[in-house]
Enzyme design. Structure first.
Site: not given
Length: 378
Positions: A126, A150, A176, A229, A253
């Protein structure tokens, strides 16, 4: 096939056969609870608002029964697969989890990546987990590493992130797309708790304005495989395929974004039908047992993401905990495949599955009936 991934013999996982502190997967949950404060605990076991989506993830898995075949030679079961041109011991990836430093303050995400590298699985890092893209690559250069972003900046920000991922040997890049608005995670709100990483977060408006335009920019410029995602419908799958997306990542999520969504395994057949072999498919959402992995692959998934179980193992025993968790998960997968009458994932298909009724009330712990932890204490 790249055989650089180490394939080590599994340590003995028979009950009472070794001095290993963890003999069952649920033991990671208990140890993690003992090690974590209430804020960290609620962060990983909680979900958005009524936590309905999280429960439906488990319900969707538990509503699938097996149709085993018998009198087949299953004396040798091989659960390995080829993904991204590499041999993996399991079709399993440690899913991207933000703020892994909560669970292992020293090495954080690097501990997970090292563990999966030693075992022979994959890790999706992440962009909001320490110690960051470059240091994780340095910690485990040979592991199958994927970078998840992100979008918290403009086109130049995205371009820089993709370029750095490519330069540091990440195998694929993931956007994402289900976080346009940050959800109401009421366990945190009830305690007036805000993680430090949330306090530092900037650029939320960029995530809100993210569109297919950014997907096109990445595909037009880079050859690195692109993963989206947060896909939850056939309609968005079709658009992703039109944009040349390489992997569709079915995810809600972990129930931590949109409340009252469908369980991930309820969504998967719709996505498989829409893809029709034109892309690969990842999935996460409540996967905690070897039987869960087998069900997902039988329904058409190529890789299964492990989220909360990863965090429990990390909180329980750091890098060695993640490695041991993967060994136990592998043992469960091998036994499930053998009892189904197949010797590999290549022999598996949806004829081994049957719709059924869930027998456990769905919860974050329903995969572990021996766990007696109360998840709702504040």
């Amino acid at each position: 096939m790249n055989d650089a991934t180490p394939i080590r013999p599994n340590r003995n996982v028979e009950l009472g056969a070794s001095n290993e502190p963890f003999q069952n997967l649920h033991e990671f949950v208990r140890k993690a609870r003992a090690n974590l404060n209430q804020n960290a605990w609620d962060y990983i076991v909680g979900a958005a608002e009524t936590e309905t989506t999280m429960r439906r993830n488990r319900m969707a898995l538990d509503e699938i029964a097996f149709r085993p075949r018998v009198l087949r030679d299953v004396s040798k079961v091989d659960p390995s697969v080829e993904r991204f041109g590499r041999k993996l011991r399991l079709p399993v990836m440690m899913a991207p989890v933000g703020a892994l430093e909560i669970f292992e303050p020293v090495a954080a995400a690097a501990a997970v990546t090292r563990a999966v590298g030693k075992f022979g699985a994959a890790h999706m890092l992440s962009s909001v987990s320490e110690p960051g893209l470059e240091k994780v690559a340095e910690a485990a250069p040979d592991a199958l590493r994927i970078y998840q972003l992100y979008v918290r900046g403009d086109d130049a920000f995205v371009d820089d992130c993709v370029s750095r991922a490519v330069a540091n040997g990440y195998t694929a890049f993931c956007l994402t797309v289900d976080t346009a608005h940050y959800s109401r995670r009421e366990r945190d709100i009830a305690k007036r708790y805000v993680r430090e990483s949330r306090l530092r977060a900037t650029g939320g408006d960029y995530q809100k304005s993210l569109s297919w335009r950014t997907v096109k920019l990445i595909k037009d410029k880079y050859k690195i495989p692109l993963i989206i995602k947060g896909i939850a419908t056939a309609e968005d799958t079709a658009i992703a395929l039109d944009h040349g997306v390489d992997w569709i990542y079915v995810s809600n999520h972990g129930g931590r974004q949109l409340d009252h969504g469908r369980g991930a395994m309820h969504v998967l057949p719709e996505i498989v039908d829409a893809v029709k072999g034109r892309a690969k498919i990842m999935i996460d959402g409540g996967f905690c047992r070897g039987s869960d992995v087998v069900k997902a692959v039988a329904l058409g998934a190529d890789i299964v993401g492990i989220g909360r179980l990863q965090c429990w193992a990390l909180a329980a025993a750091g890098e060695s905990g993640v490695l041991r968790m993967l060994e136990l998960l592998e043992d469960e997968v091998i036994r499930t495949l053998g009892l189904l009458g197949v010797t590999s994932f290549a022999d598996l298909n949806k004829s081994y599955l049957h719709p059924s009724t869930a027998t456990n009330a769905p919860s974050v712990f329903s995969a572990f009936p021996l766990v007696d932890i109360e998840p709702y204490r504040y």
